[in-house]
Design a protein around this motif. Structure first.
Motif, PDB file in Angstrom:
ATOM      1  N   GLY A   1       0.423  15.617  20.232  1.00  0.00           N
ATOM      2  CA  GLY A   1       1.765  16.009  19.807  1.00  0.00           C
ATOM      3  C   GLY A   1       2.851  15.616  20.793  1.00  0.00           C
TER       4      GLY A   1
ATOM      5  N   ARG B   1      -0.838  16.399  11.105  1.00  0.00           N
ATOM      6  CA  ARG B   1       0.509  16.496  10.527  1.00  0.00           C
ATOM      7  C   ARG B   1       1.274  17.673  11.121  1.00  0.00           C
ATOM      8  NH1 ARG B   1       1.121  15.778   4.409  1.00  0.00           N
ATOM      9  NH2 ARG B   1       3.239  15.630   5.187  1.00  0.00           N
ATOM     10  N   SER B   2       0.561  18.769  11.371  1.00  0.00           N
ATOM     11  CA  SER B   2       1.244  19.915  11.984  1.00  0.00           C
ATOM     12  C   SER B   2       1.714  19.564  13.389  1.00  0.00           C
ATOM     13  CB  SER B   2       0.325  21.141  12.011  1.00  0.00           C
ATOM     14  OG  SER B   2      -0.584  21.068  13.094  1.00  0.00           O
TER      15      SER B   2
ATOM     16  N   ASP C   1      10.683  15.158  22.529  1.00  0.00           N
ATOM     17  CA  ASP C   1      11.987  15.520  21.980  1.00  0.00           C
ATOM     18  C   ASP C   1      12.368  16.954  22.311  1.00  0.00           C
ATOM     19  OD1 ASP C   1      12.243  13.116  20.861  1.00  0.00           O
ATOM     20  OD2 ASP C   1      11.697  13.710  18.815  1.00  0.00           O
ATOM     21  N   ARG C   2      11.400  17.837  22.153  1.00  0.00           N
ATOM     22  CA  ARG C   2      11.732  19.257  22.148  1.00  0.00           C
ATOM     23  C   ARG C   2      11.549  19.914  23.503  1.00  0.00           C
ATOM     24  NH1 ARG C   2      12.138  22.342  17.982  1.00  0.00           N
ATOM     25  NH2 ARG C   2      11.182  23.928  19.272  1.00  0.00           N
TER      26      ARG C   2
ATOM     27  N   PRO D   1       6.073  23.423  20.257  1.00  0.00           N
ATOM     28  CA  PRO D   1       6.423  23.968  18.940  1.00  0.00           C
ATOM     29  C   PRO D   1       7.553  25.004  19.029  1.00  0.00           C
ATOM     30  CG  PRO D   1       4.478  25.084  19.777  1.00  0.00           C
ATOM     31  CD  PRO D   1       4.828  24.027  20.793  1.00  0.00           C
TER      32      PRO D   1
ATOM     33  N   ARG E   1       6.522  14.667  19.691  1.00  0.00           N
ATOM     34  CA  ARG E   1       7.414  15.782  19.383  1.00  0.00           C
ATOM     35  C   ARG E   1       7.789  16.541  20.651  1.00  0.00           C
ATOM     36  NH1 ARG E   1       5.198  19.707  15.119  1.00  0.00           N
ATOM     37  NH2 ARG E   1       4.365  20.944  16.816  1.00  0.00           N
TER      38      ARG E   1
ATOM     39  N   GLY F   1       3.099  16.822  14.149  1.00  0.00           N
ATOM     40  CA  GLY F   1       4.271  15.969  14.045  1.00  0.00           C
ATOM     41  C   GLY F   1       4.017  14.557  13.539  1.00  0.00           C
TER      42      GLY F   1
ATOM     43  N   SER G   1       2.527  20.523  22.049  1.00  0.00           N
ATOM     44  CA  SER G   1       3.415  19.763  21.165  1.00  0.00           C
ATOM     45  C   SER G   1       4.828  20.323  21.175  1.00  0.00           C
ATOM     46  CB  SER G   1       2.845  19.753  19.745  1.00  0.00           C
ATOM     47  OG  SER G   1       2.959  21.033  19.159  1.00  0.00           O
TER      48      SER G   1
ATOM     49  N   GLU H   1       4.997  17.743   8.921  1.00  0.00           N
ATOM     50  CA  GLU H   1       5.205  17.116  10.236  1.00  0.00           C
ATOM     51  C   GLU H   1       6.599  17.384  10.796  1.00  0.00           C
ATOM     52  OE1 GLU H   1       4.288  15.646   7.459  1.00  0.00           O
ATOM     53  OE2 GLU H   1       5.385  13.793   7.057  1.00  0.00           O
ATOM     54  N   CYS H   2       7.503  17.902   9.987  1.00  0.00           N
ATOM     55  CA  CYS H   2       8.861  18.179  10.468  1.00  0.00           C
ATOM     56  C   CYS H   2       9.091  19.661  10.735  1.00  0.00           C
ATOM     57  CB  CYS H   2       9.882  17.675   9.454  1.00  0.00           C
ATOM     58  SG  CYS H   2       9.796  15.907   9.180  1.00  0.00           S
TER      59      CYS H   2
ATOM     60  N   ASP I   1       7.703  21.547  13.134  1.00  0.00           N
ATOM     61  CA  ASP I   1       7.622  21.912  14.557  1.00  0.00           C
ATOM     62  C   ASP I   1       6.799  23.172  14.808  1.00  0.00           C
ATOM     63  OD1 ASP I   1       9.201  19.752  15.028  1.00  0.00           O
ATOM     64  OD2 ASP I   1      11.065  20.887  15.200  1.00  0.00           O
TER      65      ASP I   1
END
Lengths: 224, 356
Positions: free
Chosen positions: B103, A127-128, B109-110, B153, B106, A130, B151, B77-78, B80
């Motif tokens: 990840g 979950r961390s 996107d980022r 972050p 994400r 995403g 991911s 999950e939101c 980041d």
């Protein structure tokens, strides 16, 4: 009739079909319920766990009788069956339902235990990174619990193959429609066809052995 | 406090455990320091949204995740966040490469280049095809950090990333953490109970004890301060320096970033970038420059401060970089140590320890 083996392939196929469909039908609910019981911390959890286990310890005949009432045209759900215009009692589906109800506790318990052994940290990490709860379940939790879920499925499947009491009551022993191996053995013994009963016993043994060999293979092969 | 780029406010009260924190900072790399059971990991769970508490306000590196007053609460999950929990929790059913891909949605996107950069910084290119059970402890920890970075972050959360490793392995992984710190411009929240790591990594330290913040500020000041010293000393506080190695007359010489020079034993010779640890009680002070002596380092130093704590005197010296010596009160009196006076700090090369 004595020693007539021509019915055997049909009985084996019917038994395997009932077991497979019953297992497939209960898989999703058992996985969902098993996960909730493993992770959830809700009021009445112990009661739910007990209710799930009850069909496992209840005399199968009692389960069969309850099903007979529930599925019957005169029972509390009669309006549903009338509306859908289906007759479940003494049908192939009744055998499937009986097998599923009796196997469900085994599978749910196995799933609960399998999910309980998956460290919740893995889901949290997913979950961390995403993933939402549902995606993290399918990407991490279920794959990590797959060994236990598969093993439970096989247990439930073999339990379904051997189901007798509940099936006999709600599905009857109708050759070609609901006569599974277990029911076939019973009816042959009743009719004095010992060699026929023996042949079905041998078939049961072979299927059970193969199922257990497959289960052991899974347990050994799959990574933790 | 509300205008700070990072802020954690939370309050939990349970039987046997309470956490009451309200702290803000602008520095990029913050260390949460405290003994085990002080609430550090719970703090991370709140920052990640794995644990919810009333009246919370969570903002890291300018991104707000939880602001009860504004009715804002983002699910985990939101947020980041790149999280590396204690003991590597790499997904055992996936390969190293598949773990890094986890990840990717994400990252797409980022920060599409995040994966490649994570592999470079942590030098795990050779490990990508391996399964998780083929990794050593240090490799697994590097992969776990890389997975968080891949991911894309907005901030990195590291929970005791070296604690599960034995000392030699720690020294091998620490340089990677320093690279992550120095080469990526990412806000970092770093949990540790190791004063060495806290001093090397942190721009700011927040000291947590029994669920309360005891002190916060520059790590080197806070850890040696009167209020925190009993705690930090119990956890192994020592002088730490970062710098490079130069070779002179056969002996490797360490030159810290601030210019402190120390001759090292040959066994510590190695990479160009190193971190060195030196216990305060291993520093000998002399009023006059000694003649022939086995100790390889005699540093003419100026006394900055003397702090007598129950008969132990902590003498802060300027020896090119701040260095603390711990001597008895009697010794301090005999040398007439006072701020501004000159002393010679004597350090055996063999007393120096390579941290990474």
């Amino acid at each position: 009739m004595n020693g007539d083996l021509s019915a055997l392939p049909g009985i084996v196929a019917l038994t395997l079909g009932v077991g497979a469909v019953a297992t497939a039908a209960m898989l999703a609910p058992a996985v969902a319920l098993g996960f909730c019981l493993a992770r959830g911390n809700f009021r009445g959890k112990a009661l739910v766990q007990a209710l799930v286990a009850v069909p496992m310890v209840l005399p199968p005949v009692a389960v069969g009788f309850a099903l007979l009432i529930l599925l019957g045209r005169n029972g509390p759900l009669a309006f549903v069956w009338s509306a859908l215009d289906i007759d479940l009692v003494f049908s192939w589906w009744a055998a499937v339902i009986a097998a599923a109800v009796v196997g469900f506790p085994l599978l749910t318990r196995a799933c609960e235990q399998a999910f309980g052994e998956v460290d919740v940290r893995f889901e949290q990490v997913a979950r961390s990174l995403g993933l939402g709860p549902l995606r993290s379940f399918f990407a991490v939790t279920l794959p990590l619990a797959r060994r236990g879920v598969l093993y439970g499925s096989l247990l439930a499947f073999t339990r379904a193959l051997g189901e007798f009491g509940a099936t006999a009551l709600v599905a009857g022993i109708i050759p070609g429609r609901t006569e599974t191996l277990a029911l076939g053995i019973y009816s042959r013994v009743q009719l004095g066809d010992e060699s026929g009963a023996l042949a079905l016993c041998a078939a049961s043994f072979a299927i059970a052995l193969i199922a257990m060999l497959v289960a052991e293979g899974w347990l050994r092969r799959s990574r933790p | 406090m509300s205008q700070r780029t990072s802020r954690i406010r939370c309050h939990i009260d349970r039987p046997g455990f309470s956490l009451d924190v309200d702290v803000g900072w602008d520095e990029r790399v913050a260390v949460v320091f405290g003994p085990s059971g002080s609430g550090k990991s719970t703090l991370f769970e709140i920052v990640l949204g794995l644990e919810r508490c009333a009246g919370a306000h969570i903002r890291i590196g300018g991104s707000t995740f939880d602001d009860e007053a504004a009715g804002l609460y983002l699910p985990t999950e939101c947020r980041d966040l790149g999280w590396v929990p204690q003991s590597p929790t790499l997904f055992p059913h996936l390969s190293v490469s598949e773990n890094l891909d986890f990840g990717r949605a994400r990252a797409a996107d980022r920060d599409p280049a995040a994966r490649k950069r994570a592999i470079e910084v942590l030098e795990i290119g050779d490990l990508l095809g391996r399964s998780i059970d083929q990794l050593s402890g240090g490799e697994a920890q590097r992969v776990a950090i890389a997975r968080a970075l891949a991911s894309g972050p907005s901030a990195l959360l590291l929970d005791e990333p070296l604690a599960a490793l034995d000392l030699p392995l720690r020294a091998r992984v620490l340089p990677y953490l320093m690279r992550v710190r120095d080469q990526l411009d990412l806000p970092i929240l770093y949990i540790t109970h190791d004063p060495d790591e806290a001093q090397l990594i942190g721009d700011i330290i927040v000291v947590l004890d029994a669920g309360r913040i005891v002190a916060s500020g520059a790590p080197r000041d806070v850890l040696w301060s009167r209020a925190v010293l009993p705690l930090s000393e119990a956890l192994g506080l020592e002088n730490v320096f970062e710098g490079g190695i130069r070779r002179e007359h056969g002996s490797p010489t360490f030159v810290s970033n601030a210019g402190l020079q120390l001759v090292l034993p040959v066994s510590l010779d190695g990479d160009t970038r190193v971190r060195i640890g030196l216990r305060a009680e291993d520093v000998v002070l002399a009023a006059d420059r000694p003649g022939k002596i086995s100790a390889r380092n005699v540093l003419e130093s100026r006394v900055i401060a003397c702090d007598d704590r129950d008969g132990d005197v902590y003498v802060s010296l300027d020896a090119g970089e701040k260095l603390v010596a711990k001597v008895t009160a009697a010794a301090a009196a005999q040398l007439a140590l006072a701020p501004g006076s000159t002393v010679y700090a004597i350090v055996k090369a063999q007393a120096l320890r390579r941290l990474g």
